[in-house]
Scaffold this active site. Structure first.
Site, short mmCIF file in Angstrom:
data_model
loop_
_atom_site.label_atom_id
_atom_site.label_comp_id
_atom_site.label_asym_id
_atom_site.label_seq_id
_atom_site.Cartn_x
_atom_site.Cartn_y
_atom_site.Cartn_z
N GLU A 23 2.29 2.75 2.42
CA GLU A 23 2.47 4.46 2.96
C GLU A 23 4.06 3.72 4.11
O GLU A 23 4.19 4.51 5.36
CB GLU A 23 1.47 3.91 4.19
CG GLU A 23 1.50 2.68 5.02
CD GLU A 23 0.69 1.52 4.50
OE1 GLU A 23 0.31 0.53 5.79
OE2 GLU A 23 0.63 1.01 3.22
N CYS A 35 1.12 -1.04 -0.22
CA CYS A 35 -0.21 0.19 0.01
C CYS A 35 0.95 1.57 0.27
O CYS A 35 0.54 2.25 -0.08
CB CYS A 35 -0.87 0.20 1.20
SG CYS A 35 -2.07 -1.29 0.85
#
Length: 720
Positions: A421, A419
């Site tokens: 992050e 993702c």
């Protein structure tokens, strides 16, 4: 902040780890046998017995909890109690291991000292001011952690580089496979191509050897290791043809007790072996040129981009098809590499349609050197299918928050998680926790929640993973990601970014100070980086929050959830007035349940937020909150598509990563997960619902691991 503890002295944490089988296997002893149990006062917990849980979205959050995180009939109060007691049990074990000599009244001292903090954590978690990731909700406080010592069960995602395959070729592939089987999403790169490692045929001088595959995660991984070595080992003695005996693998349908799910039988592993063998055999027998004299990556007899991606994707497919985990992968490559850029061009690589879907693909770009013209070329592909994503590796390595000066903390970072992050080093795992600012009335209360969330995440870093190289880098970095969700709701409540900026700046400074003090007391390194914006998903549903930085499709929506037809939830929800119907794709096995959702007054809809506004919010959060990264999927309309490259070039020194997605037709396919509805339709649906208080679910023989708890970064299971 933890209160000072006079017994903390610098000694090895031998309570935790010991070598097992001489290799990457560290195990944590039974913490209960180590007299490290911790229990909340029953009279305290009883105060919450009659309090209504604050699940979000008209029962959707409650159902998501029961389906995915409740173990063996737990109610919310039970799950919170298990997680909190498990967290402080790990903390207690660490502190007991750090003391210089035995203290007879250690247990009493610890329990007296830390019970108030445990009660505060319980209260804030029960009221959903913060939540551990889905993996923490499922595994913390269970035998998976306390007896089996599988710290990977509490970590979300990982990254592995192929740049070191000249030293150990199989490591990135076996690490990825085991991590995926443990529910950890994996990022990987294709840097290993620079070594031009030759693929060699099986030795004809040696008789075939048979490997009986043990009925275990480690056994499956070892089988792949042996197969790869039979084509890539420098020693001919290791290149005998390997045959496999699958008789010890449990049959299809048997429950997998530790992590949930049911056994697939040997078929997915057998298919993985066959495809890898076929692929490597062809390459070992080929030259670098095909019959007509043109370069063909499918017959290249050295390890190249195509082979690395194929092997990683096939491993991911095996894990998914094996019904072991929902797999998440991200591949990082060079934007000038034609082979990498065509990995999902199924006209050129039709065979990859079977497994290419198992990874999202992103390219490394440079904030200083990548030109506008290069962004324009890349964006032509983005307009078609939303890939590649973009990762500014120089920003990841050089900056913490983008508001702060370059600190070069992460010069060893080589990639990130699916993702994006978290910036991650080779073999590093990430640990996330989620807070909900809109559930707080003031900054002081929010800071108290941040303190609790930090403690949870820091405790997770105390439990060593069983990969030795990962353990080393994680003990050095102690990386975590304290995240924010419900940002769209907070912005609506506060009427703009001014308050959010103040909370982010003050909250970040507070966390940094707390981490310094906490690390000193625990006698561990301060965390290299501590904040992220994760995309969220299921966990945010529990709390009634918009996911991460993303906006809802509309204030009023129908959210759809898929359940197995055999789940008792189907009939219970139908009896409570929820609309249920057979799944359009798999009606004989799956039921779709619809939930009316109101995201709140004044919350902007995604259709009201331009591409530019989404970019700017991601940059705002990267500047004021995330010293790791912001997971952002920016949607764009056809009218905005021509400005993509210009916007990426403009934002190149403000972001670390971004994913882009063409706006989907609201009716792209039947039974969309989210559908915008009118206020009248919402009220009509809600009026049919009865009060949802208690739900019964089957013992978890099938569950969804959410990694970062977001469907965007996961791989949708496709039919084989």
């Amino acid at each position: 902040m933890l209160r000072s503890w006079r017994l903390l002295l610098c000694t090895p944490s031998e309570l935790y780890t010991h070598l097992y089988n001489g290799r990457l296997n560290h195990r944590t002893p039974d913490l209960k046998e180590s007299s490290c149990s911790f229990s909340l006062d029953p009279t305290f917990v009883e105060q919450f017995a009659n309090k209504e849980s604050t699940f979000g979205f008209n029962g959707l959050g409650h159902v998501a909890y029961v389906r995915s995180y409740s173990r063996n009939g737990e109610e919310w109060i039970d799950t919170v109690k298990r997680v909190v007691e498990g967290t402080f049990q790990l903390l207690k074990a660490h502190m007991k291991g750090e003391q210089k000599s035995n203290t007879t009244n250690f247990d009493e001292q610890f329990d007296t000292e830390y019970r108030p903090q445990a009660e505060d954590m319980f209260t804030r978690m029960f009221n959903m001011k913060f939540l551990p990731p889905g993996r923490g909700l499922w595994a913390m406080g269970t035998r998976i952690v306390t007896e089996r010592g599988l710290a990977a069960a509490l970590n979300n995602c990982a990254f592995v580089s192929t740049d070191y395959i000249d030293k150990d070729f199989t490591q990135p592939f076996t690490f990825a496979m085991e991590a995926l089987m443990l529910g950890v999403g994996v990022g990987f790169d294709v840097r290993g191509t620079r070594h031009k490692i030759a693929i060699k045929p099986n030795s004809t001088k040696l008789p075939p050897v048979t490997f009986t595959v043990p009925d275990s995660r480690e056994g499956w991984v070892e089988s792949v290791e042996k197969l790869l070595n039979s084509f890539l080992s420098e020693s001919e003695q290791d290149r005998a043809e390997v045959r496999f005996d699958y008789s010890q693998v449990r049959p299809k349908g048997v429950p997998l007790k530790a992590f949930g799910g049911t056994a697939s039988g040997p078929a997915p592993l057998q298919e993985l072996h066959e495809k890898l063998r076929h692929m490597l055999t062809i390459r070992a027998a080929s030259s670098n040129q095909n019959g007509n004299g043109t370069h063909d990556p499918c017959t290249n007899n050295t390890v190249d981009v195509r082979l690395i991606a194929d092997m990683m994707n096939l491993i991911g497919r095996c894990v998914v098809m094996g019904n072991i985990r929902r797999s998440a992968e991200i591949a990082f490559g060079d934007p000038t590499d034609e082979t990498f850029m065509n990995l999902k061009n199924y006209e050129k690589c039709p065979e990859r349609a079977e497994w290419g879907w198992t990874s999202n693909n992103s390219v490394f770009v440079d904030s200083q050197r990548t030109t506008l013209e290069e962004y324009e070329t890349l964006c032509e592909q983005v307009k078609r299918n939303g890939e590649p994503g973009f990762a500014w590796l120089d920003n990841m390595q050089n900056f913490s928050r983008m508001a702060d000066p370059r600190d070069y903390k992460d010069k060893k970072v080589l990639g990130g998680n699916p993702c994006l992050e978290q910036s991650l080093e080779h073999m590093e795992l990430c640990n996330l926790v989620e807070t909900f600012p809109h559930h707080h009335a003031d900054l002081d209360d929010f800071k108290r929640t941040l303190e609790t969330a930090l403690l949870y995440a820091k405790v997770v870093t105390l439990l060593p993973v069983h990969w030795e190289q990962s353990k080393t880098v994680m003990e050095e970095n102690r990386r975590m990601g304290v995240s924010l969700s419900g940002i769209a709701q907070f912005l609506a409540r506060e009427n703009g970014k001014a308050t959010l900026q103040h909370w982010c700046d003050e909250g970040y400074k507070f966390l940094k100070d707390q981490d310094q003090a906490l690390s000193k007391q625990l006698n561990v390194n301060p965390s290299k980086k501590i904040t992220s914006i994760k995309p969220s998903g299921t966990v945010s549903l529990l709390a009634g929050a918009t996911p991460g930085m993303h906006y809802p499709l509309s204030q009023y929506c129908t959210r759809r959830m898929r359940l197995a037809n055999t789940s008792p939830l189907c009939q219970q929800l139908a009896d409570l007035g929820y609309h249920t119907e057979p799944c359009a794709i798999s009606p004989h096995t799956t039921t779709v349940v619809s939930f009316p959702v109101d995201y709140g007054d004044s919350v902007k809809s995604a259709s009201d937020v331009s591409m530019d506004e989404q970019f700017e919010l991601a940059a705002f959060l990267q500047k004021h909150w995330a010293d790791n990264q912001v997971s952002a999927t920016v949607t764009f309309t056809k009218d905005e598509a021509d400005n993509l490259a210009k916007k990426l070039f403009e934002m190149r020194q403000q972001l670390k990563g971004i994913a882009l997605l063409p706006e989907l037709d609201a009716a792209a396919y039947p039974q969309m997960p989210v559908e915008a509805i009118t206020q009248r339709e919402f009220e009509d649906q809600k009026a049919k619902l009865k009060t949802l208080r208690c739900l019964l679910a089957e013992e978890k023989a099938e569950r969804e691991d959410q990694y970062c708890d977001n469907d965007v970064c996961q791989i949708a299971v496709q039919a084989p």
